[in-house]
Design a protein around this motif. Structure first.
Motif, short mmCIF file in Angstrom:
data_model
loop_
_atom_site.label_atom_id
_atom_site.label_comp_id
_atom_site.label_asym_id
_atom_site.label_seq_id
_atom_site.Cartn_x
_atom_site.Cartn_y
_atom_site.Cartn_z
N LYS A 1 0.73 10.65 5.33
CA LYS A 1 0.79 11.12 6.41
C LYS A 1 -0.17 10.57 7.59
N ASP A 2 -1.36 10.11 6.80
CA ASP A 2 -2.39 9.45 7.72
C ASP A 2 -1.93 7.97 8.19
N GLU A 3 -1.93 7.46 9.38
CA GLU A 3 -1.27 6.41 9.61
C GLU A 3 -2.26 5.12 9.21
N GLY A 4 -3.49 5.30 9.06
CA GLY A 4 -4.43 4.07 8.61
C GLY A 4 -4.17 4.04 7.06
N GLU A 5 -4.05 5.12 6.16
CA GLU A 5 -3.72 5.15 5.03
C GLU A 5 -2.09 4.14 4.76
N LYS A 6 -1.43 4.61 5.61
CA LYS A 6 0.01 4.08 5.46
C LYS A 6 0.03 2.77 5.62
N LYS A 7 -0.85 2.11 6.51
CA LYS A 7 -0.90 0.69 6.80
C LYS A 7 -1.62 0.08 5.69
N GLN A 8 -2.73 0.61 5.15
CA GLN A 8 -3.31 -0.09 3.85
C GLN A 8 -2.22 -0.11 2.82
N LEU A 9 -1.62 0.98 2.47
CA LEU A 9 -0.56 0.72 1.30
C LEU A 9 0.63 -0.16 1.74
N GLN A 10 1.17 -0.14 2.93
CA GLN A 10 2.20 -1.27 3.44
C GLN A 10 1.63 -2.54 3.31
N SER A 11 0.32 -2.95 3.62
CA SER A 11 -0.33 -4.21 3.47
C SER A 11 -0.11 -4.67 2.11
N ILE A 12 -0.35 -3.61 0.95
CA ILE A 12 -0.39 -4.18 -0.38
C ILE A 12 0.91 -4.58 -0.78
N VAL A 13 1.80 -3.84 -0.38
CA VAL A 13 3.23 -4.17 -0.63
C VAL A 13 3.83 -5.49 0.09
N GLU A 14 3.23 -5.68 1.33
CA GLU A 14 3.57 -7.01 2.05
C GLU A 14 2.91 -8.06 1.73
N ASN A 15 1.66 -7.93 0.78
CA ASN A 15 0.87 -8.81 0.38
C ASN A 15 0.19 -9.57 1.58
N SER A 16 -0.23 -9.17 2.52
CA SER A 16 -0.86 -9.83 3.51
C SER A 16 -2.25 -10.12 3.27
N LYS A 17 -3.06 -10.66 3.93
CA LYS A 17 -4.26 -11.45 3.51
C LYS A 17 -5.14 -9.92 3.28
N GLU A 18 -5.26 -9.22 4.00
CA GLU A 18 -5.91 -7.79 3.85
C GLU A 18 -5.38 -6.99 2.69
N GLY A 19 -4.21 -7.08 2.33
CA GLY A 19 -3.42 -6.04 1.45
C GLY A 19 -3.94 -6.91 -0.05
N ALA A 20 -3.58 -8.19 0.20
CA ALA A 20 -4.07 -8.97 -1.21
C ALA A 20 -5.42 -8.56 -1.52
N ALA A 21 -6.41 -8.70 -0.55
CA ALA A 21 -7.74 -8.24 -0.96
C ALA A 21 -7.98 -6.86 -1.30
N TYR B 1 2.64 1.52 -4.93
CA TYR B 1 2.10 1.52 -3.43
C TYR B 1 3.10 1.63 -2.69
N GLN B 2 4.29 1.07 -2.85
CA GLN B 2 5.53 1.03 -2.05
C GLN B 2 6.05 2.25 -1.80
N THR B 3 6.30 3.30 -2.66
CA THR B 3 6.63 4.54 -2.79
C THR B 3 5.74 5.36 -2.02
N LEU B 4 4.56 5.32 -2.62
CA LEU B 4 3.54 6.02 -2.02
C LEU B 4 3.38 6.05 -0.60
N ALA B 5 3.61 4.74 -0.07
CA ALA B 5 3.38 4.48 1.40
C ALA B 5 4.47 5.44 2.02
N LEU B 6 5.54 5.78 1.68
CA LEU B 6 6.43 6.84 2.50
C LEU B 6 6.06 7.93 2.40
N PHE B 7 5.01 8.36 1.64
CA PHE B 7 4.35 9.87 1.85
C PHE B 7 3.36 10.17 2.42
#
Length: 381
Positions: free
Chosen positions: A105-125, A97-103
């Motif tokens: 192009k949609d900002e919403g998708e990038k934020k979702q992918l980064q939230s998984i990596v950062e293990n935020s509340k939304e990302g963890a869910a 997920y971390q590497t995929l976030a680098l590719f």
């Protein structure tokens, strides 16, 4: 490739496979396992290539770099890369997920992918939801459609297909030209989509037709038979955990037919229903030959659930006699989750009852048997 459980409507697809090894350099010993390298389904691979915008017929030349994650043939097609090499239908880790976030192009998708990596509340869910829905690499790439890593990056982002090992269900004394397996199909339904999915290797094996060639290798296992064939063997197996004990019994049967004095095989077999009594007629024949003594436990055939450990305790005096006075060997094959512990508890109870000793002394007896190589566990997770 035959179904052993008979009824097509039965909820458990257990199959008998035979692999012809005559004319090859493959050989095996009783108790060994066969590792099989699966391939991804051709139709799913083509769908994946179309989704990613890859030409499946394109030829690739791969130059390995120092520190590269995966081994890969230096020349192959895109189709071969995704069918034979990369595990595109395997479970992604957080690094993917971390590497995929680098590719993305949609900002919403990038934020979702980064939230998984950062293990935020939304990302963890989100990560929990994807995991519970059994998302594999291809699913994730489909969900995050703006992220399209090129092939050279996918080579680093995904692991390669790994072999799965299965206990060999035949003896070379009885079947010198073939290897036989007994395998249950792994399948599950994705809760949100109701899609039926199959295990990577068992699904691949199920699709094979007579005459197909597979990539495989014989591997050693924890099962080592006593050097003296007159020593008794006691075996406990649940479901397809019966496979290696069929091989051991065949070995003893063939030795006896050749005039060798063999110790009796004592087999404890457990399943949910009698319909899962695998190779029943064959085992009954071995009983008539005087080689095998079989004890069965079908947990759901009566109101009170009966398991293999109960049968072991019931046969306690015979089990103790063979193990402690006749130099017997005890073997267990089944799921690592609970089976070894349940069987160990039963064996401890047998020792306590028949040696008239306490729990600590019974554990010491079993510990000595393990150190002598006479108590062996072959378990899978």
């Amino acid at each position: 490739n035959n179904v052993l459980t008979g009824d097509a409507k039965y909820d458990r697809d257990i199959r008998h496979y035979e692999f012809k090894i005559e004319g090859t350099n493959v050989s095996y010993k009783t108790g060994e396992s066969l590792a099989i390298w699966p391939r991804n389904p051709e139709d799913k691979v083509l769908e994946f290539c179309q989704m990613m915008g890859f030409d499946p017929a394109q030829n690739l030349r791969v130059l390995p770099l120092d520190g590269a994650r995966n081994w890969c043939p230096t020349e192959l097609s895109v189709r071969q890369l995704f069918s034979h090499v990369l595990d595109i239908f395997g479970k992604p880790n957080r690094k993917f997920y971390q590497t995929l976030a680098l590719f993305a192009k949609d900002e919403g998708e990038k934020k979702q992918l980064q939230s998984i990596v950062e293990n935020s509340k939304e990302g963890a869910a989100l990560y929990r939801d994807l995991t519970q829905d059994f998302y594999h690499h291809a699913d994730v790439l489909k969900k995050f459609a703006s992220a399209r890593p090129p092939i050279e990056h996918l080579l680093q982002m995904m692991p390669v297909l790994k072999p799965r090992s299965y206990s060999i269900a035949s003896s070379p004394l009885m079947h010198p030209d073939k290897i036989q397996l007994c395998v249950v199909l792994v399948d599950w339904t994705v809760e949100t989509t109701k899609e039926l999915r199959l295990g990577e290797c068992t699904g691949y094996m199920r699709q094979q037709k007579p005459g197909a060639q597979i990539m495989c290798a014989v591997r050693s296992s924890a099962i080592v038979l006593p050097k003296e064939p007159e020593k008794p063997v006691i075996m406990a197996g649940m479901g397809t955990g019966l496979a290696p004990w069929r091989a051991v019994t065949q070995e003893r049967v063939m030795q006896k037919r050749k005039g060798i004095d063999v110790g009796k095989c004592m087999l404890f077999f457990g399943a949910r229903y009698k319909q899962e009594w695998l190779y029943r007629e064959e085992f009954e024949k071995y009983e008539k030959e005087g080689v095998l003594q079989m004890h069965t436990a079908f947990s759901r055939e009566q109101a009170r659930k009966i398991y293999v450990q109960h049968r072991i305790v019931e046969a306690g005096p015979d089990v103790a006699e063979r193990m402690l006075n006749q130099g017997g060997h005890f073997y267990v094959c089944g799921s690592a989750r609970q089976v070894p512990e349940d069987i160990y508890t039963a064996m401890k109870e047998v020792m306590m009852a028949n040696q008239r000793c306490g729990e600590e002394d019974a554990e010491a007896i079993l510990s000595n048997l393990k150190m002598e190589g006479r108590y062996t566990v072959e378990a899978w997770s």
